[in-house]
Design a protein around this motif. Structure first.
Motif, PDB file in Angstrom:
ATOM      1  N   GLU A  63       0.810  -1.212  -0.038  1.00  0.00           N
ATOM      2  CA  GLU A  63       0.027  -0.179  -0.038  1.00  0.00           C
ATOM      3  C   GLU A  63       0.782   1.096   0.089  1.00  0.00           C
ATOM      4  O   GLU A  63       0.638   2.102  -0.325  1.00  0.00           O
ATOM      5  N   SER A  87      -7.404   3.814 -11.549  1.00  0.00           N
ATOM      6  CA  SER A  87      -7.734   4.022 -10.020  1.00  0.00           C
ATOM      7  C   SER A  87      -7.511   2.974  -9.365  1.00  0.00           C
ATOM      8  O   SER A  87      -6.866   1.734  -9.764  1.00  0.00           O
ATOM      9  N   ASP A  89      -9.157   1.207  -7.149  1.00  0.00           N
ATOM     10  CA  ASP A  89     -10.138   0.104  -7.407  1.00  0.00           C
ATOM     11  C   ASP A  89     -10.045  -0.774  -8.520  1.00  0.00           C
ATOM     12  O   ASP A  89     -10.195  -2.070  -8.363  1.00  0.00           O
ATOM     13  N   GLN A  90      -9.665  -0.140  -9.608  1.00  0.00           N
ATOM     14  CA  GLN A  90      -9.367  -1.103 -10.828  1.00  0.00           C
ATOM     15  C   GLN A  90      -8.190  -1.885 -10.488  1.00  0.00           C
ATOM     16  O   GLN A  90      -8.101  -3.044 -11.097  1.00  0.00           O
ATOM     17  N   LYS A  92      -7.563  -3.314  -7.793  1.00  0.00           N
ATOM     18  CA  LYS A  92      -7.849  -4.061  -6.774  1.00  0.00           C
ATOM     19  C   LYS A  92      -8.821  -5.003  -7.263  1.00  0.00           C
ATOM     20  O   LYS A  92      -8.796  -6.341  -7.096  1.00  0.00           O
ATOM     21  N   GLU A  93      -9.566  -4.693  -8.534  1.00  0.00           N
ATOM     22  CA  GLU A  93     -10.145  -5.633  -9.329  1.00  0.00           C
ATOM     23  C   GLU A  93      -9.552  -6.767 -10.165  1.00  0.00           C
ATOM     24  O   GLU A  93      -9.896  -7.676 -10.223  1.00  0.00           O
TER      25      GLU A  93
END
Length: 100
Positions: A63, A87, A89-90, A92-93
């Motif tokens: 992180e 991002s 989030d992308q 993490k996906e």
């Protein structure tokens, strides 16, 4: 302390330069069933490389640096920087897809 600051500045510049090079040359990561294809910069050129999801022995996300490290069974490591995604989030996906 000055040397550490210069190194951090150089690292940030290098990441931005690599992200721009990948973007300019259409560098995209694709996951097709069990096969992942990703762009890699080698000597200033963008090359396509790939691996099979079942070859993954470890996934680790740092992180602090924003880097997802994929380790394959043969010991090869591949680093995916959050800066190469739109991002966090992308990223993490993407990591979730690899954990199938």
């Amino acid at each position: 302390m000055i040397i550490a600051g210069l190194y951090m500045l150089y690292s940030a510049y290098r990441k931005i330069r690599n992200a721009r090079a990948l973007s300019a040359k259409g560098g995209t990561i694709t996951v097709d069933d069990n096969h992942v294809t990703y762009p890699a910069i080698r000597k200033g050129n963008v090359e396509k490389e790939s691996f099979i999801i079942s070859e993954i022995s470890n996934l680790a996300y740092d992180e602090d640096d924003g880097i997802l490290t994929v380790t394959l069974n043969d010991g090869k490591t591949i680093k995916f920087d959050v800066d190469f995604f739109d991002s966090l989030d992308q990223l993490k996906e993407f990591a979730a897809l690899l954990q199938k």
